[in-house]
Design a protein around this motif. Structure first.
Motif, PDB file in Angstrom:
ATOM      1  N   ASN A  46      70.160  -9.850 -32.554  1.00 12.76           N
ATOM      2  CA  ASN A  46      69.474  -9.382 -31.338  1.00 12.76           C
ATOM      3  C   ASN A  46      69.460  -7.853 -31.277  1.00 12.76           C
ATOM      4  N   GLU A  47      70.647  -7.293 -31.469  1.00 13.92           N
ATOM      5  CA  GLU A  47      70.788  -5.844 -31.339  1.00 13.92           C
ATOM      6  C   GLU A  47      70.012  -5.103 -32.411  1.00 13.92           C
ATOM      7  N   GLU A  48      70.094  -5.635 -33.623  1.00 14.76           N
ATOM      8  CA  GLU A  48      69.370  -4.988 -34.728  1.00 14.76           C
ATOM      9  C   GLU A  48      67.867  -4.968 -34.453  1.00 14.76           C
ATOM     10  N   ILE A  49      67.391  -6.046 -33.926  1.00 13.78           N
ATOM     11  CA  ILE A  49      65.942  -6.124 -33.667  1.00 13.78           C
ATOM     12  C   ILE A  49      65.556  -5.209 -32.509  1.00 13.78           C
ATOM     13  N   LYS A  50      66.400  -5.175 -31.505  1.00 17.33           N
ATOM     14  CA  LYS A  50      66.097  -4.309 -30.361  1.00 17.33           C
ATOM     15  C   LYS A  50      66.088  -2.834 -30.790  1.00 17.33           C
ATOM     16  N   ARG A  51      66.886  -2.540 -31.811  1.00 20.05           N
ATOM     17  CA  ARG A  51      66.966  -1.167 -32.299  1.00 20.05           C
ATOM     18  C   ARG A  51      65.643  -0.681 -32.898  1.00 20.05           C
ATOM     19  N   ILE A  52      64.783  -1.618 -33.226  1.00 17.36           N
ATOM     20  CA  ILE A  52      63.460  -1.234 -33.746  1.00 17.36           C
ATOM     21  C   ILE A  52      62.755  -0.326 -32.741  1.00 17.36           C
ATOM     22  N   LEU A  53      63.043  -0.593 -31.460  1.00 16.92           N
ATOM     23  CA  LEU A  53      62.401   0.208 -30.419  1.00 16.92           C
ATOM     24  C   LEU A  53      63.394   1.194 -29.775  1.00 16.92           C
ATOM     25  N   SER A  54      64.396   1.608 -30.547  1.00 21.68           N
ATOM     26  CA  SER A  54      65.438   2.463 -29.950  1.00 21.68           C
ATOM     27  C   SER A  54      64.899   3.820 -29.512  1.00 21.68           C
ATOM     28  N   SER A  55      63.797   4.245 -30.108  1.00 20.67           N
ATOM     29  CA  SER A  55      63.254   5.557 -29.741  1.00 20.67           C
ATOM     30  C   SER A  55      62.240   5.425 -28.596  1.00 20.67           C
ATOM     31  N   GLU A  56      62.074   4.220 -28.097  1.00 19.57           N
ATOM     32  CA  GLU A  56      61.072   4.035 -27.045  1.00 19.57           C
ATOM     33  C   GLU A  56      61.698   3.469 -25.778  1.00 19.57           C
ATOM     34  N   LYS A  57      60.915   3.496 -24.730  1.00 23.39           N
ATOM     35  CA  LYS A  57      61.327   2.809 -23.503  1.00 23.39           C
ATOM     36  C   LYS A  57      60.115   2.060 -22.942  1.00 23.39           C
ATOM     37  N   THR A  58      60.407   1.147 -22.039  1.00 26.70           N
ATOM     38  CA  THR A  58      59.349   0.321 -21.462  1.00 26.70           C
ATOM     39  C   THR A  58      59.169   0.691 -19.997  1.00 26.70           C
ATOM     40  N   ILE A  59      57.910   0.863 -19.606  1.00 25.58           N
ATOM     41  CA  ILE A  59      57.648   1.089 -18.173  1.00 25.58           C
ATOM     42  C   ILE A  59      56.867  -0.116 -17.661  1.00 25.58           C
ATOM     43  N   SER A  60      57.394  -0.710 -16.620  1.00 26.73           N
ATOM     44  CA  SER A  60      56.750  -1.899 -16.054  1.00 26.73           C
ATOM     45  C   SER A  60      56.156  -1.532 -14.688  1.00 26.73           C
ATOM     46  N   ILE A  61      54.820  -1.749 -14.566  1.00 24.22           N
ATOM     47  CA  ILE A  61      54.124  -1.390 -13.325  1.00 24.22           C
ATOM     48  C   ILE A  61      53.609  -2.663 -12.666  1.00 24.22           C
ATOM     49  N   LYS A  62      53.889  -2.796 -11.367  1.00 20.98           N
ATOM     50  CA  LYS A  62      53.408  -3.994 -10.657  1.00 20.98           C
ATOM     51  C   LYS A  62      52.479  -3.593  -9.525  1.00 20.98           C
ATOM     52  N   SER A  63      51.391  -4.341  -9.364  1.00 20.27           N
ATOM     53  CA  SER A  63      50.457  -4.096  -8.259  1.00 20.27           C
ATOM     54  C   SER A  63      49.588  -5.335  -8.070  1.00 20.27           C
ATOM     55  N   ASP A  64      49.213  -5.586  -6.824  1.00 24.00           N
ATOM     56  CA  ASP A  64      48.307  -6.718  -6.550  1.00 24.00           C
ATOM     57  C   ASP A  64      46.853  -6.322  -6.783  1.00 24.00           C
ATOM     58  N   GLN A  65      46.622  -5.017  -6.997  1.00 24.00           N
ATOM     59  CA  GLN A  65      45.224  -4.546  -7.028  1.00 24.00           C
ATOM     60  C   GLN A  65      44.817  -3.991  -8.402  1.00 24.00           C
ATOM     61  N   LEU A  66      45.526  -4.349  -9.442  1.00 21.71           N
ATOM     62  CA  LEU A  66      45.224  -3.787 -10.765  1.00 21.71           C
ATOM     63  C   LEU A  66      43.741  -3.939 -11.103  1.00 21.71           C
ATOM     64  N   ASN A  67      43.132  -2.862 -11.618  1.00 21.37           N
ATOM     65  CA  ASN A  67      41.712  -2.966 -11.999  1.00 21.37           C
ATOM     66  C   ASN A  67      41.472  -2.309 -13.365  1.00 21.37           C
ATOM     67  N   GLU A  68      40.261  -2.511 -13.862  1.00 19.59           N
ATOM     68  CA  GLU A  68      39.904  -2.049 -15.209  1.00 19.59           C
ATOM     69  C   GLU A  68      40.071  -0.526 -15.351  1.00 19.59           C
ATOM     70  N   GLN A  69      39.685   0.176 -14.305  1.00 22.96           N
ATOM     71  CA  GLN A  69      39.714   1.640 -14.372  1.00 22.96           C
ATOM     72  C   GLN A  69      41.151   2.134 -14.594  1.00 22.96           C
ATOM     73  N   PHE A  70      42.069   1.553 -13.817  1.00 24.90           N
ATOM     74  CA  PHE A  70      43.474   1.948 -13.920  1.00 24.90           C
ATOM     75  C   PHE A  70      44.016   1.643 -15.323  1.00 24.90           C
ATOM     76  N   ILE A  71      43.670   0.453 -15.793  1.00 25.26           N
ATOM     77  CA  ILE A  71      44.169   0.044 -17.124  1.00 25.26           C
ATOM     78  C   ILE A  71      43.618   0.979 -18.202  1.00 25.26           C
ATOM     79  N   SER A  72      42.310   1.307 -18.125  1.00 24.57           N
ATOM     80  CA  SER A  72      41.752   2.140 -19.196  1.00 24.57           C
ATOM     81  C   SER A  72      42.282   3.578 -19.120  1.00 24.57           C
ATOM     82  N   LEU A  73      42.582   4.038 -17.920  1.00 33.32           N
ATOM     83  CA  LEU A  73      43.170   5.380 -17.792  1.00 33.32           C
ATOM     84  C   LEU A  73      44.525   5.428 -18.513  1.00 33.32           C
ATOM     85  N   ILE A  74      45.306   4.344 -18.354  1.00 33.13           N
ATOM     86  CA  ILE A  74      46.622   4.293 -19.018  1.00 33.13           C
ATOM     87  C   ILE A  74      46.438   4.190 -20.532  1.00 33.13           C
TER      88      ILE A  74
END
Lengths: 310, 371
Positions: free
Chosen positions: A217-245
């Motif tokens: 588990n740990e070895e595999i997670k280390r593949i992304l050791s130089s990265e982080k994850t950002i999780s965004i939640k919204s009820d109104q997600l739209n195409e424009q917002f997604i393409s901007l990201i």
């Protein structure tokens, strides 16, 4: 104990499994992960000796299982994804039937049936016809049948599909018990990352017939050791917002669902200001923005570009 | 292998409806369409001119006819019945002649005429004997006729007349045609639906479980084939037993032979079913294909009607590759034509050959498809 050497399976012009190398030590629980069509089930078929590889070999204790599949089958238990039971027979009769297939008879068979029913928690329902069972009970009996002949190696192909959380926990605990108490080696495929994280000592990830990662588990997670994850939640997600990201140069990868966007960025990058600005431009309101360290699911996304349940 | 057969029978006992439905349908169709072998009688209105037929001999002879029931009416009533289509023909008897009133031209009319002629001939024969013996009193006449009847019942010697049946002669018996035809037809469904679970077992992984066990693959196949064979054969035995013991249909003394000679046909149908199971991809396809195959095979193979009335060269050619053709040939041959074993060997061999080829092909296809 078990070794896959350059294992390949080709259907017409398409490789379902291509040059897969893998090893399993005695007493390990190995997770085999991959989205639909990754080649897991074909690999499982070859490991269990049901399908012959186009090339390569499966070796058990350094001997090819292709030479004497009968001997190998005596020590392997396979739990298929499907409920491989006669639903018109009772739990008892199913165990009797498959027990006889393994040449068990008389008191040996009787004792074994009692033991299995106890293990899978179906002693009270042993005289009931299987078609009256809940999904979870059927799954438990499905596992029980594969244990009748005390296999050394247990191959479980998504054994918890479509069941309630209670039955799933029961099954996971049972697998742990079998591994600890009987030193049973397990190869476990699943769509549920948390199951694999909970159960497995090592993980192999497959996609498009290829093995793309392996390790603990740990070895595999280390593949992304130089990265982080950002999780965004919204009820109104739209195409424009997604393409901007998606168009932002610091974003490495974006995965969207109905109400959530997961993006991966370098560890040192802060996206909060940009995300607020994008939301304003797209005219939406964000419910939450979370920074977290990558999970196995994130690694899977990073490697395959697909969610595990796609 | 035994465990597989036992498990199948256990499931059959839990859910025997397919078997029961097809057995009852075979019995029902064979009974309704073919009857139970009893000779049906045709009612013929008959009348006599005033003063005629005082002698009861003629009347008795007619009433002893098995194929006809002569219904004595007055002439007007008789004519009404014929006009209204209630009777095909009627007879008006005179002392030494008769008149046939025909409403519908049918093969029965000439048979009615023959029956009436036979009665007159017998009547005239008796009158001639009485005259030759010069039995002038009523007592003498009666004694003479009683002696004559007694002699006729137990003659000093019997002359048996037989004829050679040419190869082209066709013997048609509606009872056996329907019984054999519908039995052979419906057993296709019973056998096919017993092999259908192979598809389900493969889809649901049960087959793989059996293959992974120490049981040999051939044992799994043989167990399925044996079970389907037994169920199909038991159905045939039940149907024939109901007709033989229940409805007293004596298969011209060939009951045991009929049961034994059904074996090659059942084997061929089991083989055909395994081939179909191997060809179709899923249960839905199987359910769609089976009625088409069974009905067309029954039509082409002479299960619904005798093949002898078929004139199309194409249909006759197709019948040569149809197991029902040979099944019917065996059963009709042994019961109606009295074929010897040598004569039956040809259709038996064809069925066995079909069985072997289709089983081999079916299993080969199944194995190729199975991943």
């Amino acid at each position: 104990m078990l070794e896959l050497v350059d294992l390949s399976k080709k259907f017409k012009q398409l490789y379902a499994v291509k040059n897969v190398n893998m090893f399993v030590e005695r007493g390990e629980i190995i997770g085999l992960l991959g989205p639909n069509g990754a080649g897991k089930s074909t690999a499982i078929s070859m490991i269990s000796s049901l399908a012959e590889p186009t090339s390569g070999d499966v070796r058990f204790h350094n001997e090819s299982i292709l030479k004497k599949p009968g001997d190998f089958r005596n020590i392997v238990g396979v739990i298929p994804q499907e409920i491989a039971l006669y639903t018109d027979l009772t739990a008892d009769e199913n165990l009797q039937f498959f027990g006889r297939m393994y040449r068990l008879k008389g008191s040996t068979l009787k004792n074994k049936i009692n033991e299995i029913l106890d293990l899978v928690g179906l002693t009270d329902r042993r005289k009931d016809v299987v078609k009256t069972f809940s999904g979870g009970m059927k799954r438990r009996l499905n596992i029980g049948v594969a244990l009748l002949h005390d296999p050394e190696l247990l191959i479980m192909d998504e054994p918890t599909v479509g069941i309630d959380p209670q039955s799933r926990n029961y099954i996971l605990e049972t697998v742990k018990r079998l591994n600890k108490e009987r030193d049973m080696t397990v190869i476990y495929t699943s769509h549920y990352m948390e199951e694999v994280e909970f159960l497995c000592d090592r993980i192999y990830i497959m996609d498009h017939g290829n093995l793309i990662a392996s390790g603990t588990n740990e070895e595999i997670k280390r593949i992304l050791s130089s990265e982080k994850t950002i999780s965004i939640k919204s009820d109104q997600l739209n195409e424009q917002f997604i393409s901007l990201i998606q168009e932002h140069p610091l974003v490495n990868r974006v995965v969207t669902t109905d109400k959530e966007i997961t993006l991966m960025v370098a560890k040192e990058v802060s996206m909060f200001v940009e995300l607020t600005k994008f939301a304003e431009q797209a005219g939406i309101e964000l419910t939450s923005v979370h920074n977290r360290t990558p999970t196995l699911e994130d690694v899977f996304l990073h490697l395959t570009g697909r969610a595990l349940r796609d | 292998m035994i465990a597989i057969i036992l498990a199948k029978f256990r499931m059959f006992i839990r859910n025997p409806w397919t078997f029961i439905i097809f057995t009852v349908m075979s019995l029902g169709f064979a009974f309704i369409i073919g009857g139970n072998g009893a000779v049906s009688t045709i009612t013929v209105p008959i009348t006599a001119e005033e003063g005629a037929i005082e002698n009861i001999n003629l009347k008795e002879s007619l009433e002893n006819e098995e194929a006809f029931r002569f219904n004595w009416l007055d002439e007007e009533e008789m004519r009404n019945q014929i006009e209204n289509g209630k009777a095909e023909a009627g007879v008006i008897l005179s002392d030494d002649s008769y008149q046939l009133i025909i409403g519908v031209e049918s093969p029965n009319v000439s048979m009615i005429e023959q029956a009436v002629q036979r009665a007159y001939m017998k009547h005239n024969q008796k009158e001639a004997i009485v005259k030759a013996a010069e039995a002038d009193t009523e007592d003498k006449r009666e004694t003479l006729l009683q002696d004559f009847e007694a002699t006729m019942e137990s003659p000093v010697f019997e002359v048996e007349t037989t004829r050679f049946t040419s190869e082209d002669a066709v013997i048609y018996d509606n009872t056996f045609q329907s019984l054999f035809g519908f039995t052979l037809f419906f057993v296709i469904y019973t056998i096919a639906y017993n092999l259908l679970p192979i598809l389900v077992e493969k889809r649901e992984g049960i087959w793989d479980r059996m293959i992974l066990s120490p049981v040999k693959k051939w044992e799994v196949y043989v167990a399925n084939l044996v079970y389907s064979f037994l169920e199909g054969y038991i159905q045939i035995v039940i149907i024939f037993c109901v007709f033989h013991y229940g409805l007293k249909l004596d298969f011209y003394g060939k009951f045991v032979e009929v049961l034994l000679l059904s074996v090659p046909y059942v084997f061929a149908i089991v083989a055909l079913s395994i081939l179909l199971t191997a060809i179709v991809k899923n249960v839905q396809q199987f359910n769609a294909v089976i009625p088409i195959i069974a009905v067309s095979m029954a039509m082409i193979g002479g299960a619904y009607w005798p093949l002898e009335i078929v004139e199309s060269e194409i249909l006759i050619a197709l019948s040569k590759i149809n197991p029902i053709t040979y099944g019917m040939e065996i059963l009709n041959g042994v019961v109606l034509y009295g074929y010897s074993f040598e004569e039956l060997l040809y259709p038996i061999s064809i069925l066995v050959l079909m069985g072997v080829v289709m089983t081999g092909l079916g299993i080969h296809l199944m194995e190729r498809r199975h991943v």
